[in-house]
Design a protein around this motif. Structure first.
Motif, PDB file in Angstrom:
ATOM      1  N   SER A  40       0.825  -1.206   0.000  1.00  0.00           N
ATOM      2  CA  SER A  40       0.000   0.000   0.000  1.00  0.00           C
ATOM      3  C   SER A  40       0.862   1.260   0.000  1.00  0.00           C
ATOM      4  CB  SER A  40      -0.912   0.001   1.224  1.00  0.00           C
ATOM      5  OG  SER A  40      -1.695   1.177   1.268  1.00  0.00           O
ATOM      6  N   VAL A  41       0.437   2.257  -0.753  1.00  0.00           N
ATOM      7  CA  VAL A  41       1.051   3.580  -0.743  1.00  0.00           C
ATOM      8  C   VAL A  41      -0.025   4.564  -0.291  1.00  0.00           C
ATOM      9  CG1 VAL A  41       2.228   5.367  -2.083  1.00  0.00           C
ATOM     10  CG2 VAL A  41       2.596   2.947  -2.643  1.00  0.00           C
ATOM     11  N   THR A  42       0.157   5.139   0.881  1.00  0.00           N
ATOM     12  CA  THR A  42      -0.832   6.055   1.450  1.00  0.00           C
ATOM     13  C   THR A  42      -0.458   7.485   1.111  1.00  0.00           C
ATOM     14  OG1 THR A  42      -1.280   4.530   3.268  1.00  0.00           O
ATOM     15  CG2 THR A  42      -1.962   6.811   3.572  1.00  0.00           C
ATOM     16  N   VAL A  43      -1.374   8.186   0.458  1.00  0.00           N
ATOM     17  CA  VAL A  43      -1.117   9.537  -0.031  1.00  0.00           C
ATOM     18  C   VAL A  43      -2.089  10.516   0.622  1.00  0.00           C
ATOM     19  CG1 VAL A  43      -0.985  11.018  -2.083  1.00  0.00           C
ATOM     20  CG2 VAL A  43      -0.371   8.581  -2.248  1.00  0.00           C
ATOM     21  N   LEU A  44      -1.541  11.536   1.284  1.00  0.00           N
ATOM     22  CA  LEU A  44      -2.339  12.649   1.790  1.00  0.00           C
ATOM     23  C   LEU A  44      -2.314  13.734   0.721  1.00  0.00           C
ATOM     24  CD1 LEU A  44      -0.940  12.880   5.455  1.00  0.00           C
ATOM     25  CD2 LEU A  44      -2.799  11.459   4.582  1.00  0.00           C
ATOM     26  N   ALA A  45      -3.487  14.155   0.241  1.00  0.00           N
ATOM     27  CA  ALA A  45      -3.519  15.075  -0.902  1.00  0.00           C
ATOM     28  C   ALA A  45      -4.582  16.141  -0.718  1.00  0.00           C
ATOM     29  CB  ALA A  45      -3.774  14.295  -2.193  1.00  0.00           C
ATOM     30  N   ALA A  46      -4.287  17.323  -1.231  1.00  0.00           N
ATOM     31  CA  ALA A  46      -5.229  18.438  -1.206  1.00  0.00           C
ATOM     32  C   ALA A  46      -6.544  18.031  -1.858  1.00  0.00           C
ATOM     33  CB  ALA A  46      -4.628  19.632  -1.938  1.00  0.00           C
ATOM     34  N   ALA A  47      -7.643  18.546  -1.317  1.00  0.00           N
ATOM     35  CA  ALA A  47      -8.971  18.161  -1.791  1.00  0.00           C
ATOM     36  C   ALA A  47      -9.144  18.413  -3.285  1.00  0.00           C
ATOM     37  CB  ALA A  47     -10.037  18.926  -1.000  1.00  0.00           C
ATOM     38  N   SER A  48      -8.515  19.445  -3.815  1.00  0.00           N
ATOM     39  CA  SER A  48      -8.667  19.779  -5.233  1.00  0.00           C
ATOM     40  C   SER A  48      -8.020  18.760  -6.163  1.00  0.00           C
ATOM     41  CB  SER A  48      -8.080  21.166  -5.513  1.00  0.00           C
ATOM     42  OG  SER A  48      -6.756  21.254  -5.019  1.00  0.00           O
ATOM     43  N   LEU A  49      -7.237  17.838  -5.608  1.00  0.00           N
ATOM     44  CA  LEU A  49      -6.564  16.831  -6.422  1.00  0.00           C
ATOM     45  C   LEU A  49      -7.377  15.553  -6.603  1.00  0.00           C
ATOM     46  CD1 LEU A  49      -2.989  17.202  -4.909  1.00  0.00           C
ATOM     47  CD2 LEU A  49      -3.609  17.689  -7.286  1.00  0.00           C
ATOM     48  N   LYS A  50      -8.515  15.447  -5.969  1.00  0.00           N
ATOM     49  CA  LYS A  50      -9.206  14.159  -5.896  1.00  0.00           C
ATOM     50  C   LYS A  50      -9.452  13.516  -7.257  1.00  0.00           C
ATOM     51  CE  LYS A  50     -13.016  11.628  -3.802  1.00  0.00           C
ATOM     52  NZ  LYS A  50     -13.017  10.637  -4.868  1.00  0.00           N
ATOM     53  N   GLY A  51     -10.075  14.225  -8.167  1.00  0.00           N
ATOM     54  CA  GLY A  51     -10.386  13.620  -9.457  1.00  0.00           C
ATOM     55  C   GLY A  51      -9.147  13.152 -10.195  1.00  0.00           C
ATOM     56  N   ALA A  52      -8.141  14.012 -10.269  1.00  0.00           N
ATOM     57  CA  ALA A  52      -6.913  13.671 -10.998  1.00  0.00           C
ATOM     58  C   ALA A  52      -6.138  12.567 -10.297  1.00  0.00           C
ATOM     59  CB  ALA A  52      -6.043  14.909 -11.152  1.00  0.00           C
ATOM     60  N   PHE A  53      -6.027  12.635  -8.959  1.00  0.00           N
ATOM     61  CA  PHE A  53      -5.239  11.640  -8.248  1.00  0.00           C
ATOM     62  C   PHE A  53      -5.925  10.278  -8.205  1.00  0.00           C
ATOM     63  CE2 PHE A  53      -1.541  13.298  -5.483  1.00  0.00           C
ATOM     64  CZ  PHE A  53      -1.027  13.988  -6.567  1.00  0.00           C
ATOM     65  N   ASP A  54      -7.237  10.245  -8.180  1.00  0.00           N
ATOM     66  CA  ASP A  54      -7.919   8.954  -8.277  1.00  0.00           C
ATOM     67  C   ASP A  54      -7.543   8.263  -9.586  1.00  0.00           C
ATOM     68  OD1 ASP A  54      -9.150   9.244  -5.817  1.00  0.00           O
ATOM     69  OD2 ASP A  54     -11.131   9.721  -6.628  1.00  0.00           O
ATOM     70  N   GLN A  55      -7.503   9.040 -10.659  1.00  0.00           N
ATOM     71  CA  GLN A  55      -7.134   8.494 -11.966  1.00  0.00           C
ATOM     72  C   GLN A  55      -5.654   8.107 -11.995  1.00  0.00           C
ATOM     73  OE1 GLN A  55      -7.677  11.275 -15.196  1.00  0.00           O
ATOM     74  NE2 GLN A  55      -7.423   9.714 -16.779  1.00  0.00           N
ATOM     75  N   ILE A  56      -4.812   8.959 -11.450  1.00  0.00           N
ATOM     76  CA  ILE A  56      -3.372   8.674 -11.415  1.00  0.00           C
ATOM     77  C   ILE A  56      -3.094   7.446 -10.559  1.00  0.00           C
ATOM     78  CG2 ILE A  56      -1.165   9.536 -10.528  1.00  0.00           C
ATOM     79  CD1 ILE A  56      -2.101  12.346 -11.475  1.00  0.00           C
ATOM     80  N   GLY A  57      -3.800   7.309  -9.447  1.00  0.00           N
ATOM     81  CA  GLY A  57      -3.603   6.148  -8.588  1.00  0.00           C
ATOM     82  C   GLY A  57      -3.917   4.850  -9.306  1.00  0.00           C
ATOM     83  N   ALA A  58      -4.998   4.837 -10.064  1.00  0.00           N
ATOM     84  CA  ALA A  58      -5.355   3.628 -10.821  1.00  0.00           C
ATOM     85  C   ALA A  58      -4.294   3.307 -11.865  1.00  0.00           C
ATOM     86  CB  ALA A  58      -6.723   3.817 -11.477  1.00  0.00           C
ATOM     87  N   ALA A  59      -3.781   4.346 -12.531  1.00  0.00           N
ATOM     88  CA  ALA A  59      -2.747   4.130 -13.551  1.00  0.00           C
ATOM     89  C   ALA A  59      -1.439   3.655 -12.910  1.00  0.00           C
ATOM     90  CB  ALA A  59      -2.522   5.416 -14.335  1.00  0.00           C
ATOM     91  N   PHE A  60      -1.115   4.188 -11.746  1.00  0.00           N
ATOM     92  CA  PHE A  60       0.090   3.767 -11.033  1.00  0.00           C
ATOM     93  C   PHE A  60      -0.009   2.291 -10.646  1.00  0.00           C
ATOM     94  CE2 PHE A  60       2.291   3.099  -6.947  1.00  0.00           C
ATOM     95  CZ  PHE A  60       3.586   3.436  -7.306  1.00  0.00           C
ATOM     96  N   GLU A  61      -1.156   1.865 -10.152  1.00  0.00           N
ATOM     97  CA  GLU A  61      -1.347   0.458  -9.789  1.00  0.00           C
ATOM     98  C   GLU A  61      -1.208  -0.440 -11.010  1.00  0.00           C
ATOM     99  OE1 GLU A  61      -5.132   0.238  -7.903  1.00  0.00           O
ATOM    100  OE2 GLU A  61      -4.535   1.490  -6.201  1.00  0.00           O
TER     101      GLU A  61
END
Length: 261
Positions: A40-61
């Motif tokens: 697991s990689v736990t990421v604390l991220a600014a609320a404005s990043l949610k849409g982009a980081f959800d997508q980036i997280g899936a691509a990273f996996e």
């Protein structure tokens, strides 16, 4: 970006050295490159990043089978306080350099944070713009209810810089704890306009329009990212940061409306 690559290489070299030692002692290797980028990689991220980081997280996996990204979104100031209070996480992605400094000044970050994106304020209005808001000055008209981000979060700090530079005085109906809550106030009809990031309006989809205003260029927020010193998965953390800085994730951020770093 060179620093991030060096961190990844160092962590993986350490993992591989552990594997070699195990072989020399006649035991099965306990760590491999695949293992180093697993878990697991736990990421604390600014609320404005949610849409982009959800997508980036899936691509990273997908790029690193065996990994799992877990995100905690919120106001950058609150997330920074959690880090310095000892919360275990792997990566911190903030919406401003000021909130990242809370973490770096307390020496909770590995190396120097990298700027990976920038973001700019717009005036969010209900679809069709029923109050005919065309400029920052229109927000001060009688009867126009405005929602803003709290002053201590990056969106609120940028708002206050813009209003100060423009000499505009507003009495908001709400100052919310993060940008997503500010937009939610508009969407539920409790405000006629809200100052939020361009990316949040784009992610909102139908029902919300964006009004650009020139003064926003005076308060563009840079987004820094860093591996945390207490990371439970330092190799995975370094790999995630490197991925965010890489071309695939940068394109995803651009598609979400973020500006290039």
């Amino acid at each position: 970006m060179r620093l991030t690559a060096a961190v990844v290489a160092t962590l993986l070299a350490f993992a591989l050295s552990g594997s070699s030692a195990g072989c020399e002692r006649g035991r099965r290797p306990t760590t491999t490159i695949g293992d180093a980028l697993a878990g697991s990689v736990t990421v604390l991220a600014a609320a404005s990043l949610k849409g982009a980081f959800d997508q980036i997280g899936a691509a990273f996996e997908a790029a690193h089978p065996g990994t799992k990204t877990t995100f905690s979104y919120g106001g950058s100031d609150d997330l920074a306080r959690q880090v310095v209070s000892g919360m275990r996480a792997d990566v911190f992605a903030a919406a401003s350099a000021a909130t990242m400094r809370t973490v770096t000044d307390a020496e909770y970050a590995v190396g120097t944070p990298d700027t990976f994106a920038r973001n700019q304020l717009v005036i969010a209005v209900p679809e069709g713009n029923p109050m005919r808001v065309r400029s920052l000055a229109d927000l001060a008209r009688p009867g126009v209810r405005v929602a803003l981000c709290a002053a201590q979060v990056p969106c609120g700090a940028a708002t206050d810089r813009v209003l100060g530079a423009a000499g505009a005085a507003l009495t908001p109906v709400a100052r919310e704890p993060d940008v997503r809550a500010t937009l939610a106030t508009l969407r539920r009809g409790a405000a006629d306009a809200a100052l939020v990031y361009r990316t949040d309006v784009r992610a909102a989809g139908p029902g919300v329009d964006a009004v650009e205003f020139p003064e926003s260029a005076q308060a563009i927020n840079a987004y820094p990212i860093a591996v945390l010193k207490n990371a439970p998965n330092p190799a995975g953390a370094a790999a995630f940061v490197a991925y965010v800085l890489g071309p695939q994730a940068q394109q995803m951020l651009a598609d979400a409306g973020f500006q290039r770093p």
